[in-house]
Design a protein around this motif. Sequence first.
Motif, PDB file in Angstrom:
ATOM      1  N   GLY A 105     -68.236 -16.949  23.358  1.00 19.71           N
ATOM      2  CA  GLY A 105     -66.808 -17.048  23.615  1.00 19.71           C
ATOM      3  C   GLY A 105     -66.009 -17.615  22.460  1.00 19.71           C
ATOM      4  N   PRO A 106     -64.680 -17.569  22.577  1.00 21.78           N
ATOM      5  CA  PRO A 106     -63.792 -18.007  21.492  1.00 21.78           C
ATOM      6  C   PRO A 106     -64.053 -19.419  20.997  1.00 21.78           C
ATOM      7  N   LYS A 107     -64.381 -20.348  21.896  1.00 26.37           N
ATOM      8  CA  LYS A 107     -64.587 -21.732  21.457  1.00 26.37           C
ATOM      9  C   LYS A 107     -65.853 -21.860  20.616  1.00 26.37           C
ATOM     10  N   VAL A 108     -66.900 -21.168  21.012  1.00 27.00           N
ATOM     11  CA  VAL A 108     -68.134 -21.189  20.226  1.00 27.00           C
ATOM     12  C   VAL A 108     -67.907 -20.516  18.873  1.00 27.00           C
ATOM     13  N   VAL A 109     -67.155 -19.413  18.880  1.00 28.39           N
ATOM     14  CA  VAL A 109     -66.851 -18.701  17.639  1.00 28.39           C
ATOM     15  C   VAL A 109     -66.058 -19.590  16.688  1.00 28.39           C
ATOM     16  N   ALA A 110     -65.084 -20.308  17.239  1.00 29.29           N
ATOM     17  CA  ALA A 110     -64.266 -21.185  16.392  1.00 29.29           C
ATOM     18  C   ALA A 110     -65.123 -22.240  15.706  1.00 29.29           C
ATOM     19  N   GLY A 111     -66.117 -22.760  16.412  1.00 27.04           N
ATOM     20  CA  GLY A 111     -66.984 -23.759  15.821  1.00 27.04           C
ATOM     21  C   GLY A 111     -67.966 -23.182  14.817  1.00 27.04           C
ATOM     22  N   ALA A 112     -68.294 -21.886  14.973  1.00 26.06           N
ATOM     23  CA  ALA A 112     -69.306 -21.277  14.111  1.00 26.06           C
ATOM     24  C   ALA A 112     -68.710 -20.580  12.898  1.00 26.06           C
ATOM     25  N   THR A 113     -67.575 -19.912  13.071  1.00 29.14           N
ATOM     26  CA  THR A 113     -67.012 -19.089  11.995  1.00 29.14           C
ATOM     27  C   THR A 113     -65.610 -19.518  11.587  1.00 29.14           C
ATOM     28  N   PHE A 114     -65.051 -20.520  12.289  1.00 34.36           N
ATOM     29  CA  PHE A 114     -63.702 -21.026  12.012  1.00 34.36           C
ATOM     30  C   PHE A 114     -62.614 -19.982  12.291  1.00 34.36           C
ATOM     31  N   GLU A 115     -62.947 -18.951  13.094  1.00 37.35           N
ATOM     32  CA  GLU A 115     -61.934 -18.007  13.546  1.00 37.35           C
ATOM     33  C   GLU A 115     -61.311 -18.581  14.815  1.00 37.35           C
TER      34      GLU A 115
ATOM     35  N   GLY B  38     -58.107 -19.282  17.709  1.00 37.63           N
ATOM     36  CA  GLY B  38     -57.023 -18.641  18.436  1.00 37.63           C
ATOM     37  C   GLY B  38     -57.355 -17.268  18.979  1.00 37.63           C
ATOM     38  N   LEU B  39     -58.634 -16.913  19.006  1.00 41.31           N
ATOM     39  CA  LEU B  39     -59.024 -15.595  19.508  1.00 41.31           C
ATOM     40  C   LEU B  39     -59.025 -15.583  21.028  1.00 41.31           C
ATOM     41  N   THR B  40     -58.560 -14.495  21.606  1.00 43.48           N
ATOM     42  CA  THR B  40     -58.687 -14.291  23.043  1.00 43.48           C
ATOM     43  C   THR B  40     -59.944 -13.466  23.316  1.00 43.48           C
ATOM     44  N   PHE B  41     -60.284 -13.371  24.603  1.00 47.68           N
ATOM     45  CA  PHE B  41     -61.419 -12.521  24.969  1.00 47.68           C
ATOM     46  C   PHE B  41     -61.223 -11.107  24.441  1.00 47.68           C
ATOM     47  N   ARG B  42     -60.007 -10.594  24.567  1.00 46.07           N
ATOM     48  CA  ARG B  42     -59.731  -9.210  24.190  1.00 46.07           C
ATOM     49  C   ARG B  42     -59.756  -9.030  22.678  1.00 46.07           C
ATOM     50  N   ASP B  43     -59.273 -10.061  21.938  1.00 42.82           N
ATOM     51  CA  ASP B  43     -59.341  -9.996  20.472  1.00 42.82           C
ATOM     52  C   ASP B  43     -60.794  -9.922  20.013  1.00 42.82           C
ATOM     53  N   LEU B  44     -61.621 -10.705  20.663  1.00 38.10           N
ATOM     54  CA  LEU B  44     -62.995 -10.866  20.229  1.00 38.10           C
ATOM     55  C   LEU B  44     -63.861  -9.659  20.568  1.00 38.10           C
ATOM     56  N   GLY B  45     -63.661  -9.099  21.760  1.00 35.72           N
ATOM     57  CA  GLY B  45     -64.556  -8.000  22.150  1.00 35.72           C
ATOM     58  C   GLY B  45     -63.980  -7.099  23.218  1.00 35.72           C
ATOM     59  N   GLY B  46     -62.712  -6.747  23.075  1.00 32.49           N
ATOM     60  CA  GLY B  46     -62.074  -5.868  24.053  1.00 32.49           C
ATOM     61  C   GLY B  46     -62.458  -4.414  23.865  1.00 32.49           C
ATOM     62  N   PRO B  47     -61.855  -3.532  24.654  1.00 35.53           N
ATOM     63  CA  PRO B  47     -62.200  -2.104  24.601  1.00 35.53           C
ATOM     64  C   PRO B  47     -61.990  -1.469  23.232  1.00 35.53           C
ATOM     65  N   THR B  48     -60.939  -1.881  22.517  1.00 31.74           N
ATOM     66  CA  THR B  48     -60.696  -1.269  21.212  1.00 31.74           C
ATOM     67  C   THR B  48     -61.794  -1.612  20.211  1.00 31.74           C
ATOM     68  N   MET B  49     -62.528  -2.660  20.500  1.00 29.32           N
ATOM     69  CA  MET B  49     -63.651  -3.038  19.642  1.00 29.32           C
ATOM     70  C   MET B  49     -64.912  -2.268  20.042  1.00 29.32           C
ATOM     71  N   HIS B  50     -65.304  -2.405  21.297  1.00 29.44           N
ATOM     72  CA  HIS B  50     -66.646  -1.966  21.689  1.00 29.44           C
ATOM     73  C   HIS B  50     -66.736  -0.555  22.262  1.00 29.44           C
ATOM     74  N   CYS B  51     -65.626   0.027  22.644  1.00 26.63           N
ATOM     75  CA  CYS B  51     -65.680   1.427  23.081  1.00 26.63           C
ATOM     76  C   CYS B  51     -65.489   2.377  21.910  1.00 26.63           C
ATOM     77  N   THR B  52     -65.235   1.827  20.721  1.00 26.65           N
ATOM     78  CA  THR B  52     -65.096   2.650  19.518  1.00 26.65           C
ATOM     79  C   THR B  52     -66.234   2.437  18.523  1.00 26.65           C
ATOM     80  N   ASN B  53     -67.081   1.440  18.785  1.00 25.07           N
ATOM     81  CA  ASN B  53     -68.213   1.232  17.867  1.00 25.07           C
ATOM     82  C   ASN B  53     -69.559   1.582  18.503  1.00 25.07           C
ATOM     83  N   GLY B  54     -69.543   2.047  19.759  1.00 22.67           N
ATOM     84  CA  GLY B  54     -70.765   2.497  20.399  1.00 22.67           C
ATOM     85  C   GLY B  54     -71.499   1.447  21.195  1.00 22.67           C
ATOM     86  N   THR B  55     -70.994   0.205  21.207  1.00 12.03           N
ATOM     87  CA  THR B  55     -71.650  -0.825  22.004  1.00 12.03           C
ATOM     88  C   THR B  55     -71.578  -0.470  23.492  1.00 12.03           C
TER      89      THR B  55
END
Length: 578
Positions: free
Chosen positions: A267-277, A279-296
């Motif tokens: 989730g966003p909080k774990v990502v912020a601690g690991a990569t310093f990214e 303010g990400l929302t769930f949708r920013d991080l892994g919404g349909p525009t991400m994973h329905c276009t990359n084959g996941t």
Amino acid sequence: MTTDDKDPKSVQGTTLTVTSSTAKDRISQISGHIDPKDASTSPTTPRRRRRRAASASDPPADHSDVLSQLSFLRNSAKTPTPTHTGYARQKAAGKLWVHERVAQLFDTRSVREVGSVSGDVTWESQGGTKEKPTSFVPSNNVQGHAQLGGRDVLFTADDFTLRAGHADGAIAAKTVYMEKLAVALRLPMIKLVDGSSGGGSVTTIRTMGWSYVPPLEPFAHVMKQLSLGIPNLGAVLGPAIGLGAARVVSCHFSVMAADVGALFNAGPKVVAGATFEEGLTFRDLGGPTMHCTNGTIDNLAANEEECFAQLRTVLSYLPNCGTQLPPVVTSDDSPDRLDPSLRSIIPRKRERIYAPRHIIASVVDSGSFFEIGALWGTTVVTGLARLAGRPVGIVANDPATGAGALDAQGSQKLARHLKLLDVFNIPLVQLVDVPGYAVGTVAERTATMRWGVELAKTYYATTMPIFSVVVRRVYGVAGGVMLDCRDPRMRVAWPSGEWGSLPLEGGIEASHAAELKGVEKKEGREARDRRYKELDEEYRRLMNPVRTANAFGIEEIIDPARTRPLERAAGRLQPVFP
């Protein structure tokens, strides 16, 4: 003792003498054991013992106390509490509650839960051995048996309103049991993912008093299901995190709800601690525009209801297990139907594109084509359809993207589709128009050759029948892989077909470079262009597909209008089981 006091009896010729009073006493004593009240009046007839009157502390004979407890727990689990924070959050997000999802997806009155009362109960003592439940927090994963389109299935469904779907809010044994049951019964598994469904949270350490090494017991049974060809179909109906994401991605088919779905490793909080990214929302991080276009995730759906419709559709093409043949349905579409419009669908000008989905819709049973992976690997179209009611897989190169050349994503998508068809014994019909593997710096950077070779290995490793229709180009290694992967081959070509080691465009330049350069040097640019045109016309004359058929280099060239009847014949081909 006198003989008057004796009572002679004869047993097997032997005279026994007993005291009469003693015998009567013994009979009376035995009768008293049977029914003490009536022993004196009926010494020889046993009577039923009277039941002791039940006291107020005794449990009811009909077990109504236990049934009442079960009823309370089940009603509590299925009755939403609007003021509950998790439930209110679920509805505010526009999401269905877990029991609403189960009711909408599966056939009416077909759901039978397994572990319906598993969870945390608060008990109140009623004195003695009596107690009653006063509150209940159910396990946050609903599982059981159901029917989907009249077929028996098993299912698991996350309840995000409780512990946000985390594994420490569930009973792990339930999930393991259901995964094992799918293997034992050879029944499809439907997974509705909304939460982490694994991994728990750091609060587990406090609860347990120690930190565990992450277990992954259910996945061993999931892998057995996938290998056996037991359909695993998953839907992302909220945030799918960690193991929850892995569960749905591992499915044979997956779909995400566009309005509520998201998927990520953490989730966003774990990502912020690991990569310093931040303010990400769930949708920013892994919404349909991400994973329905990359084959996941295979497919995108507008909402949860459409997700359910896609799950029903995909299951209708698949058998319950890889040792069975796919289900056949009755089709009203004539298997001998012709379509004269196909004779002109391929432009004579080779640089122009056409609509491969129009060809697919024309040759399969009307309305039966279901596309898989429309938003990624777009150089190739893949899906499921029916011919004369029999399921078939569909592959078609799409000239609208990269002229139909197979790139890295297209190769991955096609390889995944071939494995799906192979494990479920579904024949493949492919409409081939491939100029080769993609070329250029982007193709090299994305490892097109690596994924192209993986595709070749998949073509040759699978065993389902393949029927190929060459609608236009077949060039290079990619063309050879698609058409030459079966022995004997089953393939036909349209009159628009052309083939070779590489397209003439560029091929003439490569093969006649010295000649063309010499002409230009001696006679000028115009002479060079005339010579190039002569060479082009000569090669195109020799590339007449009829010449290839004369040499039996192609088995048949057919009238495009008659493609459906031929493909219908291919649809009858089925794998031979050992």
